[in-house]
Design a protein around this motif. Structure first.
Motif, PDB file in Angstrom:
ATOM      1  N   GLU A 160       0.823  -1.206   0.000  1.00  0.00           N
ATOM      2  CA  GLU A 160       0.000   0.000   0.000  1.00  0.00           C
ATOM      3  C   GLU A 160       0.858   1.256   0.000  1.00  0.00           C
ATOM      4  O   GLU A 160       0.512   2.264  -0.616  1.00  0.00           O
ATOM      5  N   THR A 161       1.991   1.188   0.697  1.00  0.00           N
ATOM      6  CA  THR A 161       2.878   2.345   0.786  1.00  0.00           C
ATOM      7  C   THR A 161       4.150   2.174  -0.036  1.00  0.00           C
ATOM      8  O   THR A 161       4.827   3.166  -0.339  1.00  0.00           O
ATOM      9  N   GLY A 162       4.476   0.911  -0.361  1.00  0.00           N
ATOM     10  CA  GLY A 162       5.718   0.633  -1.075  1.00  0.00           C
ATOM     11  C   GLY A 162       6.938   0.645  -0.175  1.00  0.00           C
ATOM     12  O   GLY A 162       8.071   0.535  -0.655  1.00  0.00           O
ATOM     13  N   VAL A 163       6.727   0.741   1.124  1.00  0.00           N
ATOM     14  CA  VAL A 163       7.813   0.896   2.094  1.00  0.00           C
ATOM     15  C   VAL A 163       8.266  -0.461   2.625  1.00  0.00           C
ATOM     16  O   VAL A 163       7.451  -1.368   2.849  1.00  0.00           O
ATOM     17  N   ILE A 164       9.564  -0.593   2.864  1.00  0.00           N
ATOM     18  CA  ILE A 164      10.135  -1.790   3.468  1.00  0.00           C
ATOM     19  C   ILE A 164      10.553  -1.503   4.897  1.00  0.00           C
ATOM     20  O   ILE A 164      10.907  -0.359   5.238  1.00  0.00           O
ATOM     21  N   SER A 165      10.498  -2.517   5.745  1.00  0.00           N
ATOM     22  CA  SER A 165      10.936  -2.369   7.133  1.00  0.00           C
ATOM     23  C   SER A 165      11.410  -3.727   7.644  1.00  0.00           C
ATOM     24  O   SER A 165      11.205  -4.760   6.992  1.00  0.00           O
ATOM     25  N   THR A 166      12.045  -3.729   8.788  1.00  0.00           N
ATOM     26  CA  THR A 166      12.441  -4.989   9.432  1.00  0.00           C
ATOM     27  C   THR A 166      11.288  -5.476  10.286  1.00  0.00           C
ATOM     28  O   THR A 166      10.816  -4.762  11.180  1.00  0.00           O
ATOM     29  N   PHE A 167      10.823  -6.677  10.005  1.00  0.00           N
ATOM     30  CA  PHE A 167       9.730  -7.263  10.779  1.00  0.00           C
ATOM     31  C   PHE A 167      10.260  -7.984  12.012  1.00  0.00           C
ATOM     32  O   PHE A 167       9.692  -7.897  13.095  1.00  0.00           O
ATOM     33  N   SER A 168      11.377  -8.706  11.840  1.00  0.00           N
ATOM     34  CA  SER A 168      11.966  -9.440  12.951  1.00  0.00           C
ATOM     35  C   SER A 168      13.440  -9.656  12.671  1.00  0.00           C
ATOM     36  O   SER A 168      13.873  -9.690  11.517  1.00  0.00           O
ATOM     37  N   GLY A 169      14.193  -9.827  13.744  1.00  0.00           N
ATOM     38  CA  GLY A 169      15.633 -10.025  13.612  1.00  0.00           C
ATOM     39  C   GLY A 169      16.387  -8.758  13.965  1.00  0.00           C
ATOM     40  O   GLY A 169      16.034  -7.668  13.518  1.00  0.00           O
ATOM     41  N   THR A 170      17.428  -8.938  14.754  1.00  0.00           N
ATOM     42  CA  THR A 170      18.222  -7.793  15.204  1.00  0.00           C
ATOM     43  C   THR A 170      19.484  -7.601  14.382  1.00  0.00           C
ATOM     44  O   THR A 170      20.159  -6.576  14.512  1.00  0.00           O
ATOM     45  N   GLY A 171      19.797  -8.588  13.544  1.00  0.00           N
ATOM     46  CA  GLY A 171      21.045  -8.549  12.807  1.00  0.00           C
ATOM     47  C   GLY A 171      22.147  -9.340  13.487  1.00  0.00           C
ATOM     48  O   GLY A 171      23.196  -9.591  12.885  1.00  0.00           O
ATOM     49  N   ARG A 172      21.907  -9.724  14.749  1.00  0.00           N
ATOM     50  CA  ARG A 172      22.896 -10.538  15.467  1.00  0.00           C
ATOM     51  C   ARG A 172      22.749 -11.996  15.055  1.00  0.00           C
ATOM     52  O   ARG A 172      21.643 -12.507  14.920  1.00  0.00           O
ATOM     53  N   ARG A 173      23.896 -12.670  14.908  1.00  0.00           N
ATOM     54  CA  ARG A 173      23.885 -14.058  14.465  1.00  0.00           C
ATOM     55  C   ARG A 173      23.705 -14.971  15.664  1.00  0.00           C
ATOM     56  O   ARG A 173      24.618 -15.694  16.082  1.00  0.00           O
ATOM     57  N   GLU A 174      22.514 -14.955  16.222  1.00  0.00           N
ATOM     58  CA  GLU A 174      22.164 -15.771  17.372  1.00  0.00           C
ATOM     59  C   GLU A 174      20.672 -16.032  17.323  1.00  0.00           C
ATOM     60  O   GLU A 174      19.936 -15.365  16.590  1.00  0.00           O
ATOM     61  N   THR A 175      20.229 -17.004  18.093  1.00  0.00           N
ATOM     62  CA  THR A 175      18.815 -17.365  18.098  1.00  0.00           C
ATOM     63  C   THR A 175      18.226 -17.138  19.480  1.00  0.00           C
ATOM     64  O   THR A 175      18.733 -17.651  20.476  1.00  0.00           O
ATOM     65  N   SER A 176      17.144 -16.374  19.522  1.00  0.00           N
ATOM     66  CA  SER A 176      16.493 -16.040  20.790  1.00  0.00           C
ATOM     67  C   SER A 176      15.708 -17.224  21.336  1.00  0.00           C
ATOM     68  O   SER A 176      15.370 -18.175  20.621  1.00  0.00           O
TER      69      SER A 176
END
Length: 373
Positions: free
Chosen positions: A201-217
């Motif tokens: 609808e807006t054409g915008v991208i964002s981060t939905f999940s993930g911090t960028g750290r190579r680890e698993t919560s």
């Protein structure tokens, strides 16, 4: 009393006996499947358009999905093309020329250059979307015109653009895509250890999940705050939840969209091939690179580095082995699925009748495992 000595099994015979016992144990509680070749001759190449898919040459098939027209769409990665297999078995090319590149936006998809398309999906209007790993972007083929365009990514690897138009954003080796129940497109941006989302609808991208750290919560962490080690493959269930396979993390998580938290469903996080027939969260996985939710809600995995298809039975919470025995090989082409060896399968799709389609990448074929009634 005469006592006859028992014959001593050779190492080869003992191996066969153990394999038989292992495969027999896998079928005690799981459904039986039969293997068949769906596409490809096994010879690496790019040929066969206009003829039967079974006589066509493929080059490292990955993702496969069924389109709204009833045809199957295959990411032929090594040929830098997306191919179509009609219900009558005829194969054709719908995007890509066979040459690697990033050209052709605004023109016919058949004349465009792609670079390693990994996975394809369809929106509600029948438009075809696919992610190009080596071009770091997502492209779309218009269902009416057949024209191709870029919907996310610049063609350069990186991490930028959140909150801006998706076509201005950078991603790094995106592997998998899936539409959410909200109509947004979710992208496994594996090189950035994030899941990105595109709002059309807006054409915008964002981060939905993930911090960028190579680890698993840990399970129960909020989706927004969770970290993932190698988010590789996505699918969606009938309740709108997203299912995520972690390649490096060797685990499967459900992203509970209503509760807003992640739930640990399979894999201990250690790499291995253990736990078939037991609780899925105690099993070890081996670099899963494909995930698919079946018609009954069970979750199927292309467990790439064990060369097998495994699935999570949601009723029992057990992990079952469906195809392969854990060793790399090539077939046989027909017969019992558990005896059919594969070589680094990527991509998986489960049809309405329960048939499981996989891209057997290094054998250059697409296999289908059909359930036995």
């Amino acid at each position: 009393i005469v006592i006859f000595p028992l014959p001593i099994a050779t190492n080869c015979q003992m191996s066969r006996i153990l394999l038989f016992l292992f495969l027999s144990s896998c079928t005690l509680f799981s459904r039986e499947y039969r293997a068949h070749i769906f596409a490809g001759t096994g010879e690496k190449g790019f040929s066969g358009d206009g003829g039967p898919a079974s006589k066509a040459c493929l080059n490292q098939p990955f993702g496969i999905v069924k389109g709204p027209d009833g045809a199957f769409y295959l990411c032929d990665v090594g040929n830098h093309a997306v191919r179509r297999i009609d219900p009558d078995g005829t194969i054709s090319t719908v995007a890509g020329t066979g040459q690697a590149g990033y050209r052709g936006d605004g023109g016919l998809a058949k004349l465009a250059k792609l670079r390693e398309p990994y996975e394809a999906r369809f929106d509600e209007m029948g438009n075809l979307y696919f992610v190009e790993m080596k071009n770091h972007l997502v492209r779309m083929v218009d269902a009416k015109t057949g024209f191709i365009s870029t919907v996310a990514g610049t063609g350069r690897a990186g991490f930028s653009g959140d909150g801006k138009p998706a076509v201005m954003a950078e991603m790094k080796h995106p592997h998998s895509i899936q539409f959410g129940a909200d109509g947004r497109l979710y992208v496994c941006d594996i090189g950035n250890h994030r899941i990105r989302v595109i709002d059309f609808e807006t054409g915008v991208i964002s981060t939905f999940s993930g911090t960028g750290r190579r680890e698993t919560s840990l399970a129960g962490t909020s989706i927004k705050e969770a970290s993932f080690n190698g988010p590789r493959a996505l699918d969606r269930d009938s309740s709108g939840n997203l299912w995520l396979a972690l390649r490096e993390g060797n685990a499967v998580f459900k992203l509970d969209m209503k509760a807003g938290v992640i739930r640990h469903m399979a894999g201990t996080g250690r790499k291995g091939f253990t736990g078939n027939g037991g609780l899925a969260i105690k099993a070890t996985l081996s670099g899963p690179k494909g995930i698919a939710v079946g018609p009954k809600g069970n979750v199927y995995l292309a467990d790439t580095e064990s060369h097998t298809v495994r699935y999570l039975d949601l009723k029992t919470r057990r992990l079952e082995l469906l195809a392969g025995d854990g060793s790399k090989g090539d077939g046989p082409s027909t017969g019992e699925a558990l005896l059919c060896r594969m070589d680094r399968l990527h991509g998986i799709y489960v049809d309405e009748d329960g048939s499981v389609y996989v891209g057997d990448t290094n054998n250059h074929v697409v296999r289908v495992f059909r359930p036995v009634d």
